[in-house]
Motif scaffolding. Sequence first.
Motif, PDB file in Angstrom:
ATOM      1  N   ASN A 288     -15.820   4.951 -16.235  1.00 22.21           N
ATOM      2  CA  ASN A 288     -15.325   5.163 -14.660  1.00 22.21           C
ATOM      3  C   ASN A 288     -14.165   3.796 -14.005  1.00 22.21           C
ATOM      4  OD1 ASN A 288     -16.503   7.628 -15.114  1.00 22.21           O
ATOM      5  ND2 ASN A 288     -18.368   7.670 -14.342  1.00 22.21           N
ATOM      6  N   SER A 289     -14.177   2.845 -14.173  1.00 19.18           N
ATOM      7  CA  SER A 289     -13.477   1.779 -13.683  1.00 19.18           C
ATOM      8  C   SER A 289     -12.157   2.608 -12.481  1.00 19.18           C
ATOM      9  CB  SER A 289     -13.615   1.063 -14.139  1.00 19.18           C
ATOM     10  OG  SER A 289     -12.394   0.848 -15.459  1.00 19.18           O
ATOM     11  N   VAL A 290     -11.686   3.828 -12.654  1.00 19.22           N
ATOM     12  CA  VAL A 290     -10.527   3.738 -11.674  1.00 19.22           C
ATOM     13  C   VAL A 290     -11.259   3.845 -10.780  1.00 19.22           C
ATOM     14  CG1 VAL A 290     -10.679   6.514 -12.231  1.00 19.22           C
ATOM     15  CG2 VAL A 290      -8.767   5.141 -11.996  1.00 19.22           C
ATOM     16  N   GLY A 291     -13.012   4.463 -10.502  1.00 14.26           N
ATOM     17  CA  GLY A 291     -13.475   4.919  -9.222  1.00 14.26           C
ATOM     18  C   GLY A 291     -13.472   3.054  -8.372  1.00 14.26           C
ATOM     19  N   LEU A 292     -13.057   1.803  -8.702  1.00 15.87           N
ATOM     20  CA  LEU A 292     -12.682   1.498  -7.956  1.00 15.87           C
ATOM     21  C   LEU A 292     -11.182   1.957  -7.080  1.00 15.87           C
ATOM     22  CD1 LEU A 292     -12.767  -1.534 -10.985  1.00 15.87           C
ATOM     23  CD2 LEU A 292     -13.942  -1.755  -9.638  1.00 15.87           C
ATOM     24  N   ARG A 293     -10.894   2.678  -6.936  1.00 13.81           N
ATOM     25  CA  ARG A 293     -10.150   2.983  -6.538  1.00 13.81           C
ATOM     26  C   ARG A 293     -11.273   2.901  -4.303  1.00 13.81           C
ATOM     27  NH1 ARG A 293      -9.402   8.633  -5.071  1.00 13.81           N
ATOM     28  NH2 ARG A 293      -6.897   8.025  -5.571  1.00 13.81           N
ATOM     29  N   TYR A 294     -11.790   3.157  -4.754  1.00 19.43           N
ATOM     30  CA  TYR A 294     -13.025   4.079  -3.561  1.00 19.43           C
ATOM     31  C   TYR A 294     -13.216   2.532  -2.565  1.00 19.43           C
ATOM     32  CZ  TYR A 294     -13.745   8.327  -6.034  1.00 19.43           C
ATOM     33  OH  TYR A 294     -13.876   9.638  -6.540  1.00 19.43           O
ATOM     34  N   GLU A 295     -13.938   1.033  -3.752  1.00 18.56           N
ATOM     35  CA  GLU A 295     -13.567   0.202  -3.605  1.00 18.56           C
ATOM     36  C   GLU A 295     -12.240  -0.545  -2.362  1.00 18.56           C
ATOM     37  OE1 GLU A 295     -15.448  -3.723  -5.734  1.00 18.56           O
ATOM     38  OE2 GLU A 295     -13.971  -3.722  -5.514  1.00 18.56           O
ATOM     39  N   ALA A 296     -11.750  -0.300  -3.021  1.00 19.50           N
ATOM     40  CA  ALA A 296     -10.170  -1.669  -2.866  1.00 19.50           C
ATOM     41  C   ALA A 296      -9.625  -0.170  -1.363  1.00 19.50           C
ATOM     42  CB  ALA A 296      -8.854  -0.588  -3.423  1.00 19.50           C
ATOM     43  N   ALA A 297     -10.280   0.836  -1.406  1.00 23.41           N
ATOM     44  CA  ALA A 297      -9.981   2.257   0.018  1.00 23.41           C
ATOM     45  C   ALA A 297     -10.455   1.282   0.824  1.00 23.41           C
ATOM     46  CB  ALA A 297     -10.060   3.378   0.136  1.00 23.41           C
ATOM     47  N   GLU A 298     -11.877   0.925   0.402  1.00 23.85           N
ATOM     48  CA  GLU A 298     -12.601   0.202   1.884  1.00 23.85           C
ATOM     49  C   GLU A 298     -11.983  -0.205   2.622  1.00 23.85           C
ATOM     50  OE1 GLU A 298     -15.718  -0.281   4.413  1.00 23.85           O
ATOM     51  OE2 GLU A 298     -14.718   1.527   3.675  1.00 23.85           O
ATOM     52  N   VAL A 299     -11.996  -1.559   1.623  1.00 26.25           N
ATOM     53  CA  VAL A 299     -11.020  -3.089   1.697  1.00 26.25           C
ATOM     54  C   VAL A 299      -9.802  -2.614   2.153  1.00 26.25           C
ATOM     55  CG1 VAL A 299      -9.520  -4.909   1.435  1.00 26.25           C
ATOM     56  CG2 VAL A 299     -12.133  -4.361  -0.029  1.00 26.25           C
ATOM     57  N   ARG A 300      -9.316  -1.904   2.368  1.00 29.99           N
ATOM     58  CA  ARG A 300      -7.786  -1.828   3.204  1.00 29.99           C
ATOM     59  C   ARG A 300      -8.414  -1.210   4.501  1.00 29.99           C
ATOM     60  NH1 ARG A 300      -3.855   2.829   4.709  1.00 29.99           N
ATOM     61  NH2 ARG A 300      -1.679   1.645   4.876  1.00 29.99           N
ATOM     62  N   ARG A 301      -8.653   0.243   4.638  1.00 31.48           N
ATOM     63  CA  ARG A 301     -10.015   0.584   5.850  1.00 31.48           C
ATOM     64  C   ARG A 301     -10.363  -0.320   6.913  1.00 31.48           C
ATOM     65  NH1 ARG A 301     -14.462   1.989   8.796  1.00 31.48           N
ATOM     66  NH2 ARG A 301     -15.132   0.847   7.035  1.00 31.48           N
ATOM     67  N   CYS A 302     -10.563  -2.154   6.144  1.00 32.25           N
ATOM     68  CA  CYS A 302     -11.665  -2.229   6.581  1.00 32.25           C
ATOM     69  C   CYS A 302     -10.534  -3.343   7.599  1.00 32.25           C
ATOM     70  CB  CYS A 302     -12.999  -3.761   6.317  1.00 32.25           C
ATOM     71  SG  CYS A 302     -14.047  -3.052   5.911  1.00 32.25           S
ATOM     72  N   LEU A 303      -9.484  -4.077   6.733  1.00 33.65           N
ATOM     73  CA  LEU A 303      -7.991  -5.189   7.017  1.00 33.65           C
ATOM     74  C   LEU A 303      -7.711  -4.803   8.357  1.00 33.65           C
ATOM     75  CD1 LEU A 303      -7.953  -6.970   3.696  1.00 33.65           C
ATOM     76  CD2 LEU A 303      -8.560  -7.311   5.525  1.00 33.65           C
ATOM     77  N   ARG A 304      -7.013  -3.100   7.973  1.00 30.65           N
ATOM     78  CA  ARG A 304      -6.576  -2.416   9.233  1.00 30.65           C
ATOM     79  C   ARG A 304      -7.452  -2.298  10.603  1.00 30.65           C
ATOM     80  NH1 ARG A 304      -3.700  -4.535   6.548  1.00 30.65           N
ATOM     81  NH2 ARG A 304      -2.282  -4.016   5.670  1.00 30.65           N
ATOM     82  N   ALA A 305      -8.780  -1.887  10.002  1.00 29.01           N
ATOM     83  CA  ALA A 305      -9.491  -1.988  11.427  1.00 29.01           C
ATOM     84  C   ALA A 305      -9.663  -3.309  12.354  1.00 29.01           C
ATOM     85  CB  ALA A 305     -10.300  -1.270  10.955  1.00 29.01           C
ATOM     86  N   GLY A 306      -9.623  -4.652  11.221  1.00 27.70           N
ATOM     87  CA  GLY A 306      -9.358  -5.904  11.395  1.00 27.70           C
ATOM     88  C   GLY A 306     -11.149  -6.495  11.620  1.00 27.70           C
ATOM     89  N   LEU A 307     -11.700  -5.277  11.238  1.00 29.03           N
ATOM     90  CA  LEU A 307     -12.938  -6.016  10.168  1.00 29.03           C
ATOM     91  C   LEU A 307     -12.957  -7.257   9.353  1.00 29.03           C
ATOM     92  CD1 LEU A 307     -14.902  -2.818   9.328  1.00 29.03           C
ATOM     93  CD2 LEU A 307     -14.719  -3.960  11.871  1.00 29.03           C
TER      94      LEU A 307
END
Length: 339
Positions: A288-307
Amino acid sequence: MYTEVSEMAVRWGIAGAAKISHDFVTALASLPEGEHTVVGIAARDLSRAKTFANLHKIGNAYGNYKDLANDSNVEIVYIGVLNPQHLEVATLMLNNGKHVLCEKPLTLNLKQTTELINLAKAKGLFLMEAVWSRCFPTYEWIKKEIDSGNLGEVKQVIGSFGISAPKVDRLIKKDLGGGGILDLGVYVLQLASFVYNGEKPISIKAGGHLNEDGVDISMSATLLYKEGRTATVMTHCHVKLPNEALIIGTKGTLRVPLFWCPTDIVLPSGETKSITLPEPKHPLNFINSVGLRYEAAEVRRCLRAGLKESPLISHKESLLLAELEDEIRRQIGVVYAED
């Protein structure tokens, strides 16, 4: 147009050309175009970095991590090196102004984890332990199910993670940060912590067997929480365990197969809720490691929100996991040179 996309995209550097890094980059490619781009890959062996770069069409390949740290185009580094190198490589990246997503366990112990988190805070940079489980949509469902009261009061969590890997070096060798506690235990511990809202247990009782190198091949631990709540967790490096989680309340039980990367949850009614993972572009090394996409998406969300940290797996949570891992290792007798 190209400039717009590159500004919008998270610009990744990859430290380590191991199996997990391959899966992570493959998972990135499953996300919408223009959201993520990999601009550099570094390994200690340049030929490995070049092979990785060719497969994944990455522009820059480096034969050491310093060159990746110096690449001004890299915004964040994914660290997929062996456990004992996490602190050193993450420190190098933070000191060179890079945000960091570091594979679990964040470091080998609480002392190192505290040091790394303090550095990230001092530098004003994002740091996240790659507990990808927390980013799966199924974890939101688990939370909703617990909060809805459908299970009643949750009193028991049971989680097991065991694989038959008696000859895998990263699991059996102490100098590689081996043992099931750090490699597999982090998953069962984060599960208990997730269900009990990051609460620290009032006591832990652990036992296990060590190999001739002094690292654990098996671990069983009981974590006691206030108000009569318990978590029972097991790991094994020599046999496959049920590899599922049971979250048991006074009114019903929630079952989560493959709880560290779950695509299904089984409700008390027997109904199954499922997500479908996309087909990966390349064959993957881990389930199921294509599910690492959810982690990458969360990182992007955090970075773009300045977290500077993710609320899904916060610094506080990483410190607690390190503390629990340290205590279980202490009781079983697993000691690293870095301790």
